[in-house]
Design an enzyme around this catalytic site. Structure first.
Site, PDB file in Angstrom:
ATOM      1  N   ASP A 127      -1.332  -7.305  -5.702  1.00 21.38           N
ATOM      2  CA  ASP A 127      -2.387  -6.773  -6.562  1.00 21.38           C
ATOM      3  C   ASP A 127      -1.765  -6.120  -7.792  1.00 21.38           C
ATOM      4  OD1 ASP A 127      -1.440  -4.284  -5.728  1.00 21.38           O
ATOM      5  OD2 ASP A 127      -3.116  -3.914  -4.365  1.00 21.38           O
ATOM      6  N   ARG A 147      -6.331 -10.597  -1.433  1.00 22.12           N
ATOM      7  CA  ARG A 147      -5.027 -10.612  -2.134  1.00 22.12           C
ATOM      8  C   ARG A 147      -4.247 -11.878  -1.791  1.00 22.12           C
ATOM      9  NH1 ARG A 147      -2.007  -5.651  -0.281  1.00 22.12           N
ATOM     10  NH2 ARG A 147      -3.630  -5.474   1.282  1.00 22.12           N
ATOM     11  N   TYR A 178     -17.108 -10.828  -1.627  1.00 19.87           N
ATOM     12  CA  TYR A 178     -16.303 -10.148  -2.642  1.00 19.87           C
ATOM     13  C   TYR A 178     -16.404 -10.865  -3.983  1.00 19.87           C
ATOM     14  CZ  TYR A 178     -13.852  -7.972   1.342  1.00 19.87           C
ATOM     15  OH  TYR A 178     -13.543  -7.281   2.492  1.00 19.87           O
ATOM     16  N   ASP A 202      -9.279  -1.151   0.219  1.00 20.78           N
ATOM     17  CA  ASP A 202      -8.046  -0.682  -0.420  1.00 20.78           C
ATOM     18  C   ASP A 202      -8.382   0.306  -1.534  1.00 20.78           C
ATOM     19  OD1 ASP A 202      -6.438  -2.242   1.174  1.00 20.78           O
ATOM     20  OD2 ASP A 202      -6.260  -3.876  -0.274  1.00 20.78           O
TER      21      ASP A 202
END
Length: 279
Positions: free
Chosen positions: A81, A171, A67, A39
């Site tokens: 987000d 997310r 992550y 993203d």
């Protein structure tokens, strides 16, 4: 001509395609692609293939990713987000059982992807429905979380590391994690620290790329973790002929000189067929 992979540490504010265009201009070649979209707000590992290596992209979209995410409690947004519009707020008053809540996400589960994502339903991307204000049913998808560990607690912000399967939306994970802690929440920041065999230690910044300070990973090295098969007669792979072996998984086929020739996979009839030539 340069052939191989460059691991870019993508900065925030760029799409994955922006990075591809920058690499094209910097290396003066049109044949550039990437594996595993990040993203625009996210940073970290973006695997970029150059020239002949673009043929291998379909095999470089890693099954496992790692992550580092920061969850902000008390505020939920429509995009899940920090870039989204606030939808719900709740004053932060603390939480309990954080480790138990984190551990509850380990293993196999079903996850509902964010409405602001590029998943297609009836030929249309979810975020297109969202922007038009149209309701659409988003089906949960199977995901696997191998590891999740707390890195930092700072009042209403929780930073954690997660090792997960391809297709996991961090997310959504942040949203679900906040919900279990009793709050609305959103993903404040996201760093992809690893994608398959590639991690941040192998990466370069855009500035380093433009200055020529980057490492090009040869295609044969990119498949170091895939099972190797050496052909005595390389013309078999060069002509796309079947190999008389019966593996239940893909293999990287090399010649005697250590050059990668192709990726082969099971043909369903006890032999291996060429999935993609890489010569």
């Amino acid at each position: 001509m340069n052939d191989g992979l460059i691991i870019i540490n993508k900065p925030a504010g760029y799409t994955s395609h922006d990075i591809v265009n920058i690499v094209r201009k910097t290396l003066h070649t049109k044949k550039v692609g990437h594996a595993g979209t990040l993203d625009p707000d996210a940073t970290g590992v973006l695997v970029v293939a150059v020239n002949k290596a673009t043929k291998a992209l379909q095999f470089l979209t890693a099954e496992n990713k790692e992550y580092i995410a920061t969850l902000k409690l008390g505020i939920a947004t429509d995009t899940m987000d920090a870039s989204g519009t606030i939808q719900e707020e709740k004053p932060f008053t603390g939480y309990t059982d954080l480790k138990e809540v984190l551990d509850s996400f380990l293993g196999d589960s079903m996850q509902v992807p964010p409405i602001y994502s590029a998943i297609k339903i009836n030929g249309k991307k979810l975020y297109e429905y969202a922007r038009e204000g149209k309701e659409v049913k988003v089906e949960p998808r199977p995901i696997h979380i191998q590891e999740i560990s707390l890195l930092k607690e700072d009042h209403d912000e929780i930073t954690f590391r997660v090792h997960c399967s391809k297709g996991t939306y961090i997310r959504s994970l942040c949203y679900d994690l906040a919900k279990k802690l009793g709050y609305p929440g959103h993903m404040k920041t996201l760093i992809r620290s690893r994608s398959g065999d590639f991690d941040l230690s192998q990466s370069c910044t855009l500035e380093e790329l433009k200055e020529g300070h980057y490492r090009m990973i040869a295609l044969k090295d990119a498949f170091a973790s895939m099972e190797h098969y050496v052909l005595e007669d390389e013309s078999i792979a060069l002509n796309g002929k079947r190999i008389d072996e019966n593996y239940d998984h893909n293999i990287a086929v090399f010649n005697k000189n250590g050059d990668i020739l192709a990726i082969y996979g099971p043909d369903g009839n006890g032999k291996m067929k060429s999935l993609r030539g890489l010569f």
